[in-house]
Scaffold this motif. Structure first.
Motif, PDB file in Angstrom:
ATOM      1  N   ALA A 176       0.828   4.715   0.770  1.00 19.32           N
ATOM      2  CA  ALA A 176      -0.248   5.608   1.585  1.00 19.32           C
ATOM      3  C   ALA A 176       0.394   7.133   1.363  1.00 19.32           C
ATOM      4  O   ALA A 176       1.442   7.660   0.624  1.00 19.32           O
ATOM      5  CB  ALA A 176      -0.181   5.466   2.760  1.00 19.32           C
ATOM      6  N   ARG A 217      -5.193   5.954   2.119  1.00 20.66           N
ATOM      7  CA  ARG A 217      -4.560   4.527   1.122  1.00 20.66           C
ATOM      8  C   ARG A 217      -4.562   4.962  -0.340  1.00 20.66           C
ATOM      9  O   ARG A 217      -5.528   4.995  -0.523  1.00 20.66           O
ATOM     10  CB  ARG A 217      -5.228   3.632   1.609  1.00 20.66           C
ATOM     11  N   SER A 258      -3.023   0.446  -4.138  1.00 23.17           N
ATOM     12  CA  SER A 258      -2.513  -0.644  -3.376  1.00 23.17           C
ATOM     13  C   SER A 258      -1.796  -1.263  -4.769  1.00 23.17           C
ATOM     14  O   SER A 258      -2.317  -2.482  -5.416  1.00 23.17           O
ATOM     15  CB  SER A 258      -3.470  -1.248  -3.365  1.00 23.17           C
ATOM     16  N   VAL A 296       0.665  -1.111  -0.005  1.00 21.39           N
ATOM     17  CA  VAL A 296       0.186  -0.076  -0.104  1.00 21.39           C
ATOM     18  C   VAL A 296       0.428   1.017  -0.009  1.00 21.39           C
ATOM     19  O   VAL A 296       2.186   1.377   0.995  1.00 21.39           O
ATOM     20  CB  VAL A 296      -1.052   0.044   1.260  1.00 21.39           C
TER      21      VAL A 296
END
Ligand code: AMP
Length: 413
Positions: free
Chosen positions: A325, A366, A369, A323
């Motif tokens: 962020a 977030r 991904s 992820v």
């Protein structure tokens, strides 16, 4: 089959990719979706937590199946409203979604079903909090009773911090600390038949080495070569079947995705939490390895026909997601930063938006991904980090150690 997917995060982008790849899905819409989902589905605006609006959209689009991604619409009753229109829906009723919507409810069901889990107290005042902390001792685990987007839990040795979190939340569940590696197990169910997916591991803390605050999840991988061979059958027997039976007994059968968050303690697997939907970011890796067409599977769960489904098939190899962020996540994330290098296969969009001039910008905590598969975990890891290194986002935060201890064989039970 015409499918409407509800949600706008990374989980939903992964679900959209899976649904779009299913030959039985002739039309895929998503609401509200995101710029990544827009590559594989037609987007429609909707307030995802408005049951009447979602049901009306499903009717307008002549959907055969609605798939609800996030928990908030489920807790709000979106699945009930869709089913009331005679449309199949993958996702539990509002009553059954309380398994996630209230930690105290989940604990009550677990106790009635005899499910292995941490000892706990539901508390609503400071005196009860204090007694529970005294009884259970450190490390203290204090959970907000309601929905908190995976961020309502404080695990700490600091008594003051534990009491502060309890006071901030109002209603809390205080529970015994469970030690051992964590595993997420997704179970697709029509309320009676339970079909387990592949166990995955996620990384809740913000920083390398499991440092920093809890987040919604900073990465995940599967399969778990180190997990006990009997893990899935044992959890089905000890946890999933009794929980589904208890939900049926209460007149609120749970159909949809039962997410079982487990700690593999020295006394065996114990439930840390239930969720009522796919986990994010574990969905990204589990679906990357699922070969069985996703639409057919979810439709079977939504129509009570899972028992007739063939056995699931899985791709060989491994999958990992990292992820990326935004700056200052998980506090107040900075948004509106331009993202480059994210419009390539494998980069799942979690919190992105399209600016008026067409630029892709960050729109949440977030943001991406980044997902890759490979013949083994080390290869999948290298591929994912190569993709991450191709992304430009000012202030980006990501972990460098996703799946590292598994690759290095350092996880012990
Ligand atoms: P939850 O939202 O309940 O999944 O909690 C978030 C994270 O807090 C979990 O993934 C664990 O890392 C940690 N946690 C929650 N409950 C416990 C517990 N009883 N013992 C140890 N860690 C816990």
């Amino acid at each position: 089959m015409r499918v409407l997917l509800i949600g706008s995060g990374g989980r939903e982008h992964a679900l959209a990719v899976g649904l779009a790849a299913d030959p039985s899905v002739s039309y895929l819409a998503a609401a509200p979706g995101n710029p990544g989902i827009a590559q594989v589905a037609e987007l429609h605006p909707v307030t995802a937590t408005d049951p009447a609006a979602v049901a009306a959209l499903a009717v307008e689009l002549a959907a055969d199946l609605v798939v609800v991604g996030p928990e908030a619409p489920l807790v709000a009753g979106v699945a009930d409203a869709v089913r009331a229109k005679g449309i199949a829906c993958f996702g539990p009723s509002a009553a059954a979604a309380q398994l996630e919507g209230s930690k105290a409810f989940a604990k009550d069901v677990m106790a009635a079903a005899g499910v292995p889990t941490a000892r706990s107290y539901a508390c609503t005042d400071a005196a009860a909090v204090s007694r529970a902390l005294d009884d259970l001792g450190a490390p203290y685990v204090v959970k907000n009773d309601g929905l908190a987007a995976g961020k309502g839990v404080v695990v700490t040795d600091d008594r003051d911090a534990a009491e502060r979190h309890a006071a901030d939340c109002g209603a809390v569940v205080i529970e015994e600390y469970l030690s051992g590696p964590e595993v997420s197990l997704f179970v697709v169910t029509d309320g009676t038949t339970a079909v387990p997916l592949m166990p995955a591991q996620d990384f809740k803390r913000l920083a390398d080495g499991d440092a920093g605050p809890n987040t919604g999840g900073m990465g995940a991988y599967a399969p778990l070569a180190w997990a006990p061979k009997d893990l899935v059958p044992r959890v089905l027997l000890e946890t999933v079947e009794p929980t589904l039976a208890e939900m049926r007994r209460r007149g609120t059968p749970f159909a949809g995705l039962l997410y079982v968050g487990l700690a593999l303690t020295p006394d065996g697997p114990k439930v840390i939490e239930f969720n009522a939907r796919f986990g994010d970011p574990e969905t990204q890796v589990v679906l990357a390895l699922l070969e069985t067409p996703l639409g057919g599977l979810l439709n079977a769960a939504a129509t009570g026909t899972l028992a007739q489904q063939p056995r699931l098939s899985w791709r060989a190899g491994a999958a990992i997601t990292v992820v990326v962020a935004s700056q200052n996540y998980p506090a107040t994330p900075r948004t509106g930063d331009v993202i480059e290098g994210a419009e390539v296969p494998g980069v799942i969009h979690a919190g992105t938006a399209r600016r008026e001039d067409g630029a892709l910008v960050s729109a949440g905590g977030r943001v991406l991904s980044v997902t890759a598969t490979g013949p083994d975990l080390a290869a999948a890891r290298d591929a994912a980090y190569a993709l991450v290194d191709g992304i430009r986002l000012d202030g980006a935060q990501f972990r460098r150690d996703i799946a590292l201890s598994a690759v290095e064989g350092r996880i012990t039970l």
